[in-house]
Design a protein around this motif. Sequence first.
Motif, PDB file in Angstrom:
ATOM      1  N   GLU A 317      74.179  12.180  61.571  1.00 22.23           N
ATOM      2  CA  GLU A 317      73.011  11.494  61.021  1.00 22.23           C
ATOM      3  C   GLU A 317      72.105  11.097  62.180  1.00 22.23           C
ATOM      4  N   LEU A 318      70.868  11.514  62.137  1.00 26.25           N
ATOM      5  CA  LEU A 318      69.959  11.329  63.261  1.00 26.25           C
ATOM      6  C   LEU A 318      68.735  10.514  62.867  1.00 26.25           C
ATOM      7  N   LEU A 319      68.403   9.557  63.712  1.00 18.98           N
ATOM      8  CA  LEU A 319      67.147   8.814  63.588  1.00 18.98           C
ATOM      9  C   LEU A 319      66.469   8.831  64.951  1.00 18.98           C
ATOM     10  N   GLU A 320      65.282   9.403  65.006  1.00 18.71           N
ATOM     11  CA  GLU A 320      64.536   9.469  66.256  1.00 18.71           C
ATOM     12  C   GLU A 320      63.295   8.585  66.166  1.00 18.71           C
ATOM     13  N   ILE A 321      63.073   7.810  67.209  1.00 21.24           N
ATOM     14  CA  ILE A 321      61.855   7.012  67.326  1.00 21.24           C
ATOM     15  C   ILE A 321      61.235   7.322  68.681  1.00 21.24           C
ATOM     16  N   SER A 322      59.986   7.759  68.656  1.00 18.84           N
ATOM     17  CA  SER A 322      59.288   8.104  69.891  1.00 18.84           C
ATOM     18  C   SER A 322      57.849   7.612  69.806  1.00 18.84           C
ATOM     19  N   PRO A 323      57.168   7.524  70.936  1.00 16.37           N
ATOM     20  CA  PRO A 323      55.822   6.927  70.958  1.00 16.37           C
ATOM     21  C   PRO A 323      54.825   7.596  70.021  1.00 16.37           C
ATOM     22  N   SER A 324      54.059   6.792  69.338  1.00 19.38           N
ATOM     23  CA  SER A 324      53.017   7.287  68.443  1.00 19.38           C
ATOM     24  C   SER A 324      51.700   7.492  69.182  1.00 19.38           C
ATOM     25  N   LYS A 325      51.661   7.101  70.446  1.00 22.71           N
ATOM     26  CA  LYS A 325      50.469   7.281  71.261  1.00 22.71           C
ATOM     27  C   LYS A 325      50.828   8.098  72.499  1.00 22.71           C
ATOM     28  N   GLU A 326      49.846   8.769  73.063  1.00 26.67           N
ATOM     29  CA  GLU A 326      50.051   9.540  74.283  1.00 26.67           C
ATOM     30  C   GLU A 326      50.176   8.577  75.466  1.00 26.67           C
ATOM     31  N   LEU A 327      51.358   8.532  76.078  1.00 22.66           N
ATOM     32  CA  LEU A 327      51.611   7.550  77.131  1.00 22.66           C
ATOM     33  C   LEU A 327      50.811   7.836  78.397  1.00 22.66           C
ATOM     34  N   ASN A 328      50.474   9.095  78.627  1.00 16.52           N
ATOM     35  CA  ASN A 328      49.634   9.407  79.791  1.00 16.52           C
ATOM     36  C   ASN A 328      48.266   8.738  79.664  1.00 16.52           C
ATOM     37  N   VAL A 329      47.698   8.782  78.452  1.00 23.51           N
ATOM     38  CA  VAL A 329      46.398   8.154  78.202  1.00 23.51           C
ATOM     39  C   VAL A 329      46.517   6.641  78.309  1.00 23.51           C
ATOM     40  N   LEU A 330      47.596   6.095  77.751  1.00 22.94           N
ATOM     41  CA  LEU A 330      47.816   4.654  77.815  1.00 22.94           C
ATOM     42  C   LEU A 330      47.939   4.198  79.268  1.00 22.94           C
ATOM     43  N   ALA A 331      48.632   4.978  80.083  1.00 25.22           N
ATOM     44  CA  ALA A 331      48.795   4.615  81.492  1.00 25.22           C
ATOM     45  C   ALA A 331      47.459   4.568  82.213  1.00 25.22           C
ATOM     46  N   SER A 332      46.561   5.488  81.885  1.00 23.05           N
ATOM     47  CA  SER A 332      45.257   5.527  82.563  1.00 23.05           C
ATOM     48  C   SER A 332      44.444   4.263  82.306  1.00 23.05           C
ATOM     49  N   GLU A 333      44.707   3.586  81.180  1.00 26.38           N
ATOM     50  CA  GLU A 333      44.001   2.340  80.876  1.00 26.38           C
ATOM     51  C   GLU A 333      44.411   1.213  81.827  1.00 26.38           C
ATOM     52  N   TYR A 334      45.560   1.384  82.481  1.00 28.20           N
ATOM     53  CA  TYR A 334      46.067   0.354  83.391  1.00 28.20           C
ATOM     54  C   TYR A 334      46.114   0.868  84.827  1.00 28.20           C
ATOM     55  N   TYR A 335      45.296   1.859  85.099  1.00 33.17           N
ATOM     56  CA  TYR A 335      45.288   2.479  86.418  1.00 33.17           C
ATOM     57  C   TYR A 335      45.007   1.463  87.529  1.00 33.17           C
ATOM     58  N   ASP A 336      44.188   0.470  87.251  1.00 27.36           N
ATOM     59  CA  ASP A 336      43.815  -0.514  88.269  1.00 27.36           C
ATOM     60  C   ASP A 336      45.011  -1.330  88.763  1.00 27.36           C
ATOM     61  N   GLU A 337      46.106  -1.309  88.012  1.00 29.15           N
ATOM     62  CA  GLU A 337      47.301  -2.031  88.438  1.00 29.15           C
ATOM     63  C   GLU A 337      48.072  -1.292  89.536  1.00 29.15           C
ATOM     64  N   LEU A 338      47.809  -0.015  89.679  1.00 26.40           N
ATOM     65  CA  LEU A 338      48.554   0.803  90.628  1.00 26.40           C
ATOM     66  C   LEU A 338      48.318   0.315  92.054  1.00 26.40           C
ATOM     67  N   PRO A 339      49.389   0.119  92.842  1.00 24.28           N
ATOM     68  CA  PRO A 339      49.214  -0.311  94.243  1.00 24.28           C
ATOM     69  C   PRO A 339      48.280   0.639  94.998  1.00 24.28           C
ATOM     70  N   LYS A 340      47.527   0.083  95.928  1.00 26.80           N
ATOM     71  CA  LYS A 340      46.509   0.867  96.628  1.00 26.80           C
ATOM     72  C   LYS A 340      47.108   2.059  97.370  1.00 26.80           C
ATOM     73  N   GLN A 341      48.289   1.890  97.930  1.00 24.47           N
ATOM     74  CA  GLN A 341      48.923   2.991  98.648  1.00 24.47           C
ATOM     75  C   GLN A 341      49.151   4.197  97.746  1.00 24.47           C
ATOM     76  N   MET A 342      49.486   3.928  96.487  1.00 22.66           N
ATOM     77  CA  MET A 342      49.719   5.007  95.534  1.00 22.66           C
ATOM     78  C   MET A 342      48.404   5.518  94.957  1.00 22.66           C
ATOM     79  N   ALA A 343      47.444   4.615  94.766  1.00 20.47           N
ATOM     80  CA  ALA A 343      46.156   4.996  94.158  1.00 20.47           C
ATOM     81  C   ALA A 343      45.397   6.001  95.007  1.00 20.47           C
ATOM     82  N   LYS A 344      45.695   6.053  96.303  1.00 21.52           N
ATOM     83  CA  LYS A 344      45.036   7.021  97.170  1.00 21.52           C
ATOM     84  C   LYS A 344      45.364   8.460  96.764  1.00 21.52           C
ATOM     85  N   HIS A 345      46.514   8.631  96.140  1.00 23.19           N
ATOM     86  CA  HIS A 345      47.016   9.983  95.883  1.00 23.19           C
ATOM     87  C   HIS A 345      47.124  10.327  94.396  1.00 23.19           C
TER      88      HIS A 345
END
Length: 389
Positions: A317-345
Amino acid sequence: MKPALAAMESKISILEAKHADRIGLLLSGGGARAAYQVGVLSAIAQMLPKNASNPFHIISGTSAGALNAASLACHAHRIRTAVALLEYVWKNVSSDQIYTPQSGKLFGSASAMLLSTVRTKKSEAPLSLLDNFPLSELLQRVLKLNRIQRNIDRGLLDALSITASAYSTGESVSFYQGIKGLEDWEGPHRIGLRSQIEHSHLMASAALPVLFPAVKIGKQYFGDGSVRQLAPTSTPIHLGARRLLAIGVSGNRIKTPLEDKMPEPPSLSQILGHMLNSAFVDTLDNDLDFLREMNGVLDHVPNRLRANGKLRAQKIELLEISPSKELNVLASEYYDELPKQMAKHIKPDSSGTLLSLVLFEKGFCTALLKLGVEDALAYEPEIRHFFRR
Protein backbone atom coordinates in the motif's frame (compact mmCIF):
# COMPACT_ATOMS: atom_id res chain seq x y z
CA MET A 1 -11.00 -26.19 -4.19
CA LYS A 2 -8.90 -29.00 -2.70
CA PRO A 3 -8.60 -28.95 1.12
CA ALA A 4 -4.77 -28.71 1.09
CA LEU A 5 -4.82 -25.80 -1.36
CA ALA A 6 -7.54 -24.04 0.60
CA ALA A 7 -5.54 -24.40 3.81
CA MET A 8 -2.43 -23.02 2.10
CA GLU A 9 -4.27 -19.96 0.76
CA SER A 10 -5.84 -19.40 4.18
CA LYS A 11 -2.38 -19.49 5.78
CA ILE A 12 -1.11 -16.89 3.28
CA SER A 13 -4.07 -14.62 4.02
CA ILE A 14 -3.38 -14.84 7.76
CA LEU A 15 0.33 -14.02 7.30
CA GLU A 16 -0.45 -11.10 5.01
CA ALA A 17 -2.96 -9.73 7.51
CA LYS A 18 -0.40 -10.11 10.31
CA HIS A 19 2.19 -8.01 8.49
CA ALA A 20 -0.22 -5.60 6.78
CA ASP A 21 0.05 -3.12 9.67
CA ARG A 22 3.82 -2.72 9.34
CA ILE A 23 4.13 0.90 8.20
CA GLY A 24 7.26 2.22 6.52
CA LEU A 25 8.41 5.81 6.04
CA LEU A 26 10.69 6.65 3.13
CA LEU A 27 12.50 10.01 3.21
CA SER A 28 14.47 10.82 0.08
CA GLY A 29 17.46 13.11 -0.33
CA GLY A 30 17.68 16.64 -1.62
CA GLY A 31 19.85 18.89 0.54
CA ALA A 32 17.92 21.87 1.91
CA ARG A 33 14.77 20.54 0.24
CA ALA A 34 14.47 18.03 3.08
CA ALA A 35 12.83 20.78 5.16
CA TYR A 36 9.71 20.04 3.10
CA GLN A 37 9.54 16.55 4.63
CA VAL A 38 9.34 18.03 8.11
CA GLY A 39 6.36 20.14 7.10
CA VAL A 40 4.53 17.03 5.87
CA LEU A 41 5.40 15.17 9.08
CA SER A 42 4.23 18.13 11.17
CA ALA A 43 0.78 18.01 9.59
CA ILE A 44 0.60 14.23 10.02
CA ALA A 45 1.56 14.51 13.69
CA GLN A 46 -1.38 16.87 14.24
CA MET A 47 -3.75 14.31 12.69
CA LEU A 48 -2.62 11.65 15.17
CA PRO A 49 -3.56 11.56 18.87
CA LYS A 50 -1.78 14.18 20.97
CA ASN A 51 0.48 11.75 22.84
CA ALA A 52 0.94 9.29 19.97
CA SER A 53 4.29 7.58 19.69
CA ASN A 54 6.10 7.07 16.41
CA PRO A 55 3.57 5.47 14.00
CA PHE A 56 6.21 4.07 11.63
CA HIS A 57 7.60 0.57 12.18
CA ILE A 58 10.38 1.09 9.63
CA ILE A 59 12.03 4.44 8.93
CA SER A 60 14.30 4.65 5.91
CA GLY A 61 16.28 7.76 5.07
CA THR A 62 18.74 8.83 2.39
CA SER A 63 20.97 11.90 2.16
CA ALA A 64 19.36 14.85 3.98
CA GLY A 65 16.32 12.63 4.50
CA ALA A 66 18.56 10.37 6.59
CA LEU A 67 19.07 13.19 9.08
CA ASN A 68 15.31 13.60 9.48
CA ALA A 69 14.89 9.82 9.74
CA ALA A 70 17.48 9.50 12.50
CA SER A 71 15.86 12.28 14.52
CA LEU A 72 12.48 10.54 14.33
CA ALA A 73 14.07 7.30 15.53
CA CYS A 74 15.79 9.06 18.43
CA HIS A 75 12.49 10.54 19.63
CA ALA A 76 10.16 7.66 18.81
CA HIS A 77 8.38 7.91 22.17
CA ARG A 78 6.31 10.87 20.92
CA ILE A 79 5.89 11.88 17.29
CA ARG A 80 5.00 15.50 18.06
CA THR A 81 8.17 15.94 20.12
CA ALA A 82 10.28 14.48 17.32
CA VAL A 83 8.71 16.74 14.72
CA ALA A 84 8.90 19.83 16.95
CA LEU A 85 12.66 19.35 17.32
CA LEU A 86 13.09 19.00 13.56
CA GLU A 87 10.97 22.11 12.99
CA TYR A 88 13.12 24.11 15.40
CA VAL A 89 16.33 23.03 13.67
CA TRP A 90 15.09 23.73 10.14
CA LYS A 91 13.50 27.06 11.04
CA ASN A 92 16.76 28.27 12.61
CA VAL A 93 19.27 26.76 10.20
CA SER A 94 21.88 28.75 8.31
CA SER A 95 24.42 27.74 5.71
CA ASP A 96 27.36 28.30 8.08
CA GLN A 97 25.88 25.56 10.29
CA ILE A 98 26.12 23.15 7.36
CA TYR A 99 29.20 24.01 5.30
CA THR A 100 31.98 26.43 4.50
CA PRO A 101 33.64 26.83 1.08
CA GLN A 102 37.05 25.16 0.75
CA SER A 103 38.39 28.31 -0.89
CA GLY A 104 37.25 31.76 -1.97
CA LYS A 105 37.16 30.67 -5.60
CA LEU A 106 34.54 27.97 -5.44
CA PHE A 107 34.45 26.84 -9.04
CA GLY A 108 38.14 27.57 -9.43
CA SER A 109 38.49 24.73 -6.93
CA ALA A 110 36.25 22.69 -9.18
CA SER A 111 38.67 23.19 -12.08
CA ALA A 112 41.58 22.18 -9.86
CA MET A 113 39.72 19.03 -8.81
CA LEU A 114 39.07 18.07 -12.43
CA LEU A 115 42.70 18.67 -13.44
CA SER A 116 43.95 16.61 -10.51
CA THR A 117 42.20 13.54 -11.92
CA VAL A 118 44.50 13.47 -14.97
CA ARG A 119 47.73 14.11 -13.10
CA THR A 120 50.07 11.27 -12.19
CA LYS A 121 51.43 12.93 -9.06
CA LYS A 122 49.48 13.45 -5.88
CA SER A 123 47.71 16.81 -6.01
CA GLU A 124 46.96 19.36 -3.32
CA ALA A 125 43.57 20.07 -4.91
CA PRO A 126 40.62 19.88 -2.47
CA LEU A 127 38.57 16.70 -2.49
CA SER A 128 35.31 18.66 -2.33
CA LEU A 129 34.06 22.18 -3.00
CA LEU A 130 32.58 22.57 0.48
CA ASP A 131 33.64 21.56 3.98
CA ASN A 132 30.70 20.11 5.91
CA PHE A 133 32.42 19.90 9.30
CA PRO A 134 29.84 22.36 10.75
CA LEU A 135 27.12 19.84 9.91
CA SER A 136 29.01 17.16 11.83
CA GLU A 137 29.10 19.41 14.89
CA LEU A 138 25.38 20.17 14.56
CA LEU A 139 24.45 16.48 14.39
CA GLN A 140 26.62 15.70 17.43
CA ARG A 141 24.70 18.33 19.43
CA VAL A 142 21.20 17.49 18.25
CA LEU A 143 21.10 13.71 17.75
CA LYS A 144 21.71 11.27 20.63
CA LEU A 145 21.92 8.11 18.56
CA ASN A 146 22.19 5.80 21.59
CA ARG A 147 18.44 6.33 22.00
CA ILE A 148 17.72 4.39 18.80
CA GLN A 149 18.41 0.95 20.27
CA ARG A 150 16.51 1.85 23.44
CA ASN A 151 13.46 2.75 21.37
CA ILE A 152 13.78 -0.48 19.39
CA ASP A 153 13.97 -2.47 22.64
CA ARG A 154 10.86 -0.66 23.91
CA GLY A 155 8.93 -1.66 20.80
CA LEU A 156 8.61 1.90 19.51
CA LEU A 157 10.46 1.10 16.30
CA ASP A 158 11.34 -2.01 14.30
CA ALA A 159 14.17 -0.61 12.22
CA LEU A 160 16.00 2.49 11.05
CA SER A 161 17.97 2.37 7.82
CA ILE A 162 20.46 4.89 6.46
CA THR A 163 21.57 4.48 2.84
CA ALA A 164 24.95 5.55 1.46
CA SER A 165 26.86 4.83 -1.74
CA ALA A 166 30.17 2.91 -1.65
CA TYR A 167 32.70 4.59 -3.93
CA SER A 168 34.87 1.48 -4.24
CA THR A 169 32.12 -0.88 -5.43
CA GLY A 170 29.39 1.49 -6.65
CA GLU A 171 26.85 -0.35 -4.53
CA SER A 172 24.00 1.26 -2.63
CA VAL A 173 24.46 0.17 1.00
CA SER A 174 21.58 0.38 3.47
CA PHE A 175 22.95 0.31 7.01
CA TYR A 176 20.11 -0.76 9.30
CA GLN A 177 19.61 -1.10 13.04
CA GLY A 178 16.59 -3.09 14.08
CA ILE A 179 14.85 -5.88 15.93
CA LYS A 180 16.12 -9.45 16.01
CA GLY A 181 15.13 -11.58 13.06
CA LEU A 182 15.93 -9.05 10.35
CA GLU A 183 18.49 -10.38 7.93
CA ASP A 184 21.02 -8.78 5.59
CA TRP A 185 20.15 -8.86 1.90
CA GLU A 186 21.71 -8.50 -1.51
CA GLY A 187 20.21 -7.27 -4.76
CA PRO A 188 21.36 -5.73 -8.02
CA HIS A 189 23.85 -3.02 -6.99
CA ARG A 190 22.41 -2.84 -3.47
CA ILE A 191 22.94 -4.55 -0.12
CA GLY A 192 21.60 -4.28 3.42
CA LEU A 193 23.96 -4.52 6.41
CA ARG A 194 23.00 -4.67 10.07
CA SER A 195 24.91 -1.89 11.83
CA GLN A 196 25.01 0.33 14.87
CA ILE A 197 23.94 3.65 13.37
CA GLU A 198 26.52 6.35 14.09
CA HIS A 199 27.01 9.94 13.04
CA SER A 200 29.45 8.79 10.35
CA HIS A 201 26.61 6.93 8.60
CA LEU A 202 24.57 10.14 8.51
CA MET A 203 27.49 12.21 7.25
CA ALA A 204 28.21 9.65 4.55
CA SER A 205 24.60 9.45 3.42
CA ALA A 206 24.42 13.24 3.11
CA ALA A 207 27.82 13.71 1.43
CA LEU A 208 26.65 15.29 -1.83
CA PRO A 209 29.15 14.25 -4.52
CA VAL A 210 31.67 16.94 -5.46
CA LEU A 211 30.14 19.34 -2.92
CA PHE A 212 30.99 17.41 0.28
CA PRO A 213 33.90 15.05 1.05
CA ALA A 214 33.51 11.27 1.16
CA VAL A 215 33.26 9.64 4.60
CA LYS A 216 35.18 6.56 5.67
CA ILE A 217 33.20 3.76 7.34
CA GLY A 218 35.22 0.67 8.10
CA LYS A 219 37.63 0.20 5.21
CA GLN A 220 35.57 1.96 2.55
CA TYR A 221 34.63 5.49 1.60
CA PHE A 222 30.99 6.41 1.13
CA GLY A 223 29.09 9.28 -0.42
CA ASP A 224 25.52 10.48 -0.83
CA GLY A 225 23.04 7.63 -0.67
CA SER A 226 20.94 8.91 -3.56
CA VAL A 227 23.75 8.09 -6.00
CA ARG A 228 23.20 4.63 -7.56
CA GLN A 229 20.15 4.04 -5.37
CA LEU A 230 18.16 2.33 -8.10
CA ALA A 231 15.28 1.11 -5.92
CA PRO A 232 14.73 3.32 -2.83
CA THR A 233 11.53 1.48 -1.83
CA SER A 234 13.33 -1.88 -1.65
CA THR A 235 15.00 -1.04 1.68
CA PRO A 236 11.85 -0.46 3.79
CA ILE A 237 10.16 -3.39 2.03
CA HIS A 238 13.09 -5.69 2.84
CA LEU A 239 12.79 -4.60 6.45
CA GLY A 240 9.12 -5.59 6.54
CA ALA A 241 7.04 -2.57 5.50
CA ARG A 242 3.75 -3.43 3.81
CA ARG A 243 2.30 0.08 3.87
CA LEU A 244 4.68 2.77 2.70
CA LEU A 245 4.57 6.55 3.02
CA ALA A 246 7.08 8.15 0.64
CA ILE A 247 7.83 11.85 1.01
CA GLY A 248 9.70 13.10 -2.03
CA VAL A 249 11.25 16.49 -2.69
CA SER A 250 11.34 16.62 -6.46
CA GLY A 251 8.33 18.79 -7.25
CA ASN A 252 7.87 16.74 -10.40
CA ARG A 253 4.13 17.33 -10.46
CA ILE A 254 5.03 20.50 -12.36
CA LYS A 255 6.35 19.64 -15.81
CA THR A 256 8.56 22.17 -17.59
CA PRO A 257 7.60 22.41 -21.28
CA LEU A 258 10.31 21.11 -23.60
CA GLU A 259 9.67 24.13 -25.83
CA ASP A 260 11.01 26.51 -23.18
CA LYS A 261 14.04 28.21 -24.67
CA MET A 262 17.52 28.23 -23.17
CA PRO A 263 19.31 31.30 -24.60
CA GLU A 264 22.81 30.39 -23.37
CA PRO A 265 24.83 27.21 -22.78
CA PRO A 266 24.54 25.82 -19.22
CA SER A 267 27.01 27.07 -16.62
CA LEU A 268 29.16 24.72 -14.54
CA SER A 269 26.90 25.26 -11.54
CA GLN A 270 23.83 24.48 -13.66
CA ILE A 271 25.38 21.27 -14.98
CA LEU A 272 26.29 20.22 -11.43
CA GLY A 273 22.76 20.98 -10.25
CA HIS A 274 21.31 18.96 -13.13
CA MET A 275 23.49 15.96 -12.22
CA LEU A 276 22.55 16.13 -8.56
CA ASN A 277 18.88 16.60 -9.34
CA SER A 278 18.86 13.46 -11.49
CA ALA A 279 20.19 11.48 -8.53
CA PHE A 280 17.50 12.78 -6.17
CA VAL A 281 14.54 12.77 -8.52
CA ASP A 282 14.65 10.16 -11.25
CA THR A 283 15.28 7.00 -9.22
CA LEU A 284 12.57 7.62 -6.61
CA ASP A 285 9.92 8.64 -9.14
CA ASN A 286 10.72 5.68 -11.39
CA ASP A 287 10.76 3.27 -8.45
CA LEU A 288 7.37 4.48 -7.20
CA ASP A 289 5.92 4.08 -10.71
CA PHE A 290 7.28 0.52 -10.84
CA LEU A 291 5.78 -0.26 -7.43
CA ARG A 292 2.37 0.97 -8.57
CA GLU A 293 2.58 -1.18 -11.69
CA MET A 294 3.53 -4.23 -9.61
CA ASN A 295 0.56 -3.63 -7.31
CA GLY A 296 -1.69 -3.61 -10.37
CA VAL A 297 -0.21 -6.89 -11.62
CA LEU A 298 -0.49 -8.59 -8.22
CA ASP A 299 -4.20 -7.81 -8.11
CA HIS A 300 -4.58 -10.47 -10.80
CA VAL A 301 -2.23 -13.11 -9.33
CA PRO A 302 -4.00 -15.99 -7.50
CA ASN A 303 -2.84 -16.80 -3.97
CA ARG A 304 -1.90 -20.32 -5.00
CA LEU A 305 0.86 -18.98 -7.26
CA ARG A 306 2.31 -17.06 -4.35
CA ALA A 307 1.91 -20.12 -2.13
CA ASN A 308 4.36 -22.23 -4.12
CA GLY A 309 7.21 -19.88 -3.20
CA LYS A 310 8.13 -19.00 -6.77
CA LEU A 311 6.56 -15.55 -6.58
CA ARG A 312 7.90 -13.56 -3.62
CA ALA A 313 6.39 -10.19 -4.50
CA GLN A 314 3.73 -8.75 -2.20
CA LYS A 315 1.33 -5.90 -2.70
CA ILE A 316 2.46 -2.71 -0.97
CA GLU A 317 0.00 0.00 0.00
CA LEU A 318 1.61 3.23 -1.15
CA LEU A 319 0.99 6.86 -0.27
CA GLU A 320 3.23 9.45 -1.90
CA ILE A 321 3.37 13.12 -0.95
CA SER A 322 5.60 15.44 -2.94
CA PRO A 323 5.82 19.21 -3.49
CA SER A 324 2.96 20.86 -5.34
CA LYS A 325 5.24 23.73 -6.34
CA GLU A 326 8.50 23.79 -8.29
CA LEU A 327 11.17 24.02 -5.59
CA ASN A 328 13.74 25.52 -7.96
CA VAL A 329 11.41 28.49 -8.54
CA LEU A 330 10.66 28.75 -4.82
CA ALA A 331 14.38 28.80 -4.05
CA SER A 332 14.97 31.69 -6.46
CA GLU A 333 12.55 33.81 -4.40
CA TYR A 334 14.99 33.52 -1.48
CA TYR A 335 18.16 33.95 -3.49
CA ASP A 336 19.17 37.01 -1.44
CA GLU A 337 19.67 34.73 1.57
CA LEU A 338 22.51 32.90 -0.14
CA PRO A 339 25.93 33.69 1.42
CA LYS A 340 27.98 36.05 -0.73
CA GLN A 341 30.73 33.50 -1.28
CA MET A 342 28.21 31.17 -2.90
CA ALA A 343 26.26 33.91 -4.69
CA LYS A 344 29.34 34.68 -6.78
CA HIS A 345 28.97 31.33 -8.52
CA ILE A 346 25.27 30.45 -8.32
CA LYS A 347 22.88 32.64 -10.32
CA PRO A 348 19.13 32.54 -9.53
CA ASP A 349 18.05 32.46 -13.16
CA SER A 350 20.28 29.59 -14.30
CA SER A 351 21.14 27.47 -11.28
CA GLY A 352 17.83 26.97 -9.49
CA THR A 353 18.43 23.27 -8.88
CA LEU A 354 21.78 23.74 -7.18
CA LEU A 355 20.40 26.74 -5.29
CA SER A 356 17.54 24.68 -3.85
CA LEU A 357 20.01 22.04 -2.65
CA VAL A 358 22.44 24.34 -0.82
CA LEU A 359 20.14 27.18 0.37
CA PHE A 360 20.17 26.18 4.04
CA GLU A 361 18.67 29.47 5.22
CA LYS A 362 15.72 30.36 7.43
CA GLY A 363 13.45 31.97 4.84
CA PHE A 364 13.68 29.20 2.25
CA CYS A 365 13.50 26.35 4.77
CA THR A 366 10.53 27.93 6.54
CA ALA A 367 8.77 28.28 3.18
CA LEU A 368 9.44 24.59 2.51
CA LEU A 369 8.00 23.67 5.91
CA LYS A 370 4.87 25.67 5.18
CA LEU A 371 4.48 24.06 1.75
CA GLY A 372 4.86 20.61 3.30
CA VAL A 373 2.08 21.33 5.79
CA GLU A 374 -0.22 22.64 3.04
CA ASP A 375 0.40 19.64 0.78
CA ALA A 376 -0.18 17.16 3.61
CA LEU A 377 -3.46 18.86 4.56
CA ALA A 378 -4.58 18.51 0.94
CA TYR A 379 -4.04 14.76 1.39
CA GLU A 380 -5.73 14.56 4.79
CA PRO A 381 -8.42 12.00 3.77
CA GLU A 382 -5.76 9.75 2.22
CA ILE A 383 -3.47 10.15 5.24
CA ARG A 384 -6.22 9.29 7.71
CA HIS A 385 -7.11 6.24 5.66
CA PHE A 386 -3.44 5.23 5.48
CA PHE A 387 -3.16 5.31 9.28
CA ARG A 388 -6.66 3.80 9.58
CA ARG A 389 -7.99 6.88 11.40
